[in-house]
Scaffold this motif. Structure first.
Motif, PDB file in Angstrom:
ATOM      1  N   SER A  81      13.159 -98.177  -2.661  1.00 58.78           N
ATOM      2  CA  SER A  81      14.040 -99.299  -2.349  1.00 58.78           C
ATOM      3  C   SER A  81      14.920 -99.546  -3.560  1.00 58.78           C
ATOM      4  N   ILE A 105      12.583-103.789   6.503  1.00 55.34           N
ATOM      5  CA  ILE A 105      12.591-102.328   6.539  1.00 55.34           C
ATOM      6  C   ILE A 105      12.005-101.878   7.871  1.00 55.34           C
ATOM      7  N   GLN A 141       8.101-105.017   6.544  1.00 56.28           N
ATOM      8  CA  GLN A 141       8.254-103.565   6.564  1.00 56.28           C
ATOM      9  C   GLN A 141       7.503-103.019   7.768  1.00 56.28           C
ATOM     10  N   GLN A 185       3.484-106.382   6.883  1.00 59.58           N
ATOM     11  CA  GLN A 185       3.653-104.941   7.059  1.00 59.58           C
ATOM     12  C   GLN A 185       2.905-104.480   8.300  1.00 59.58           C
TER      13      GLN A 185
END
Length: 332
Positions: A58, A69, A103, A132
């Motif tokens: 990143s 993301i 993410q 995540q």
């Protein structure tokens, strides 16, 4: 002034990787795309490396509060892909509780293909909020090696599990039509870790206290034929661990006699590793969950955890053999 180029259809933080087997039976990158703040780099690979290598990065070395993301990966039949990082993935603080850094990873692994994802740990900063989700869909002959770990933060700044919230979820599914009649496939494993430092129940210990001195916690997930020997290795080593409360009923004379007997290189390695686990406060367990080997571990320092997981994977040997030494660079 109007641009002569067509407008990009990609959204910020989106990326896609497609890896295939080339006609000369070497794994090759078919396509790779990414948008800021995501960055993907694939150095030129040689046939002897065993897999395509991609660095997951990143800009600035971390994710700012609110970054999103979304990465999708397609590992086509008989291809092999290794994904690593170039350091801890830093999660910067969120200004307000409604700003969440996310993410998402979606992976499809086809027959005979394999993915080795051994990154550096995630490092959430003080007041960070991170979620995540990683979803893997495997056909019957596909293989997966996944390492997911998180640290206490920046110890040089006095951080010790000072995050607001960290949620990590990993799911392993069979591919649709592979081992199940369901059009969505079958869920084999859902592993979720929730670290909440801001919304603690009244009277409960703080997040720091509940971590019991661990500076890092992590999960290793293994699935498929290419990781079969590795899974057996972890289960066998876990079964050989000294148990709490176990007593040695041997006499002092018999103990000295047995300790003086010649040991194989593997027995010497195991004895040395057990001493390091005790001295460096490494705790771990391993279990078979619907054909997935799940290894949980924690350690008093990040380096102790890195050395432990690296030692285990290098000693077993299949990662380096099947994916190449570069796949292990984050755990050496």
């Amino acid at each position: 002034m109007l641009s002569p180029f067509p407008k990009s259809s990609s959204l910020a933080g989106e990326g896609r990787i497609v890896v295939k087997l080339s006609p000369n039976n070497v794994s090759a990158l078919e396509s790779i795309t990414y948008q800021y703040p995501l960055k993907l780099i694939s150095p030129a690979s040689a046939a002897e490396q065993g897999s395509v290598l991609i660095f997951l990065l990143s800009y600035g070395g971390g994710l700012v509060g609110g970054d999103q993301i979304n990465l999708s990966i397609d590992v086509q039949p008989s291809a092999r892909l290794s994904i690593v990082t170039q350091g801890h993935t830093k999660i910067f603080r969120s200004i307000t509780p409604d700003i969440v850094t996310r993410q998402n990873l979606k992976v499809d692994i086809k027959d005979g293909a394999a993915l080795c994802l051994l990154p550096d740990p995630v490092q959430p900063f003080e007041s960070s909020i991170y979620e995540q989700v990683q979803i893997f869909r495997l056909t019957a002959g596909a293989s997966l090696c996944l390492l997911d770990w998180v640290t206490q933060g920046r110890t040089a700044r006095g951080e010790n599990w000072s995050l607001d919230r960290w949620i990590g979820r990993n799911e392993v599914w069979t591919a649709p039509g592979s081992e199940s009649s369901s059009p969505k496939g079958r869920l084999l494993l859902r592993d979720t870790v929730i670290l909440d430092g801001s919304n603690r129940p009244t009277g409960s210990p703080s997040l720091r206290e509940s971590m019991h001195g661990n500076a890092v916690v992590g999960t290793l997930i293994l699935r498929g034929p290419m990781t079969k020997s590795m899974g057996k290795f972890f289960l066998a080593e876990f079964a050989a661990l000294p148990r709490l409360g176990a007593r040695d009923f041997r006499s002092a004379e018999l103990r000295e006699k047995e300790e003086a007997m010649p040991q194989s290189p593997f027995e010497l390695w195991r004895a040395r590793r057990l001493r390091e686990e005790r001295d460096k406060q490494v705790l771990w367990s391993a279990a078979n969950v619907r054909g997935c080997i799940v290894v949980k571990f924690g350690a008093a320092t990040v380096e102790a955890a890195r050395n432990w997981i690296g030692t285990m994977l290098i000693q077993e040997g299949s990662i380096e053999r099947d994916f190449g030494a570069q796949a292990l660079m984050c755990v050496r």
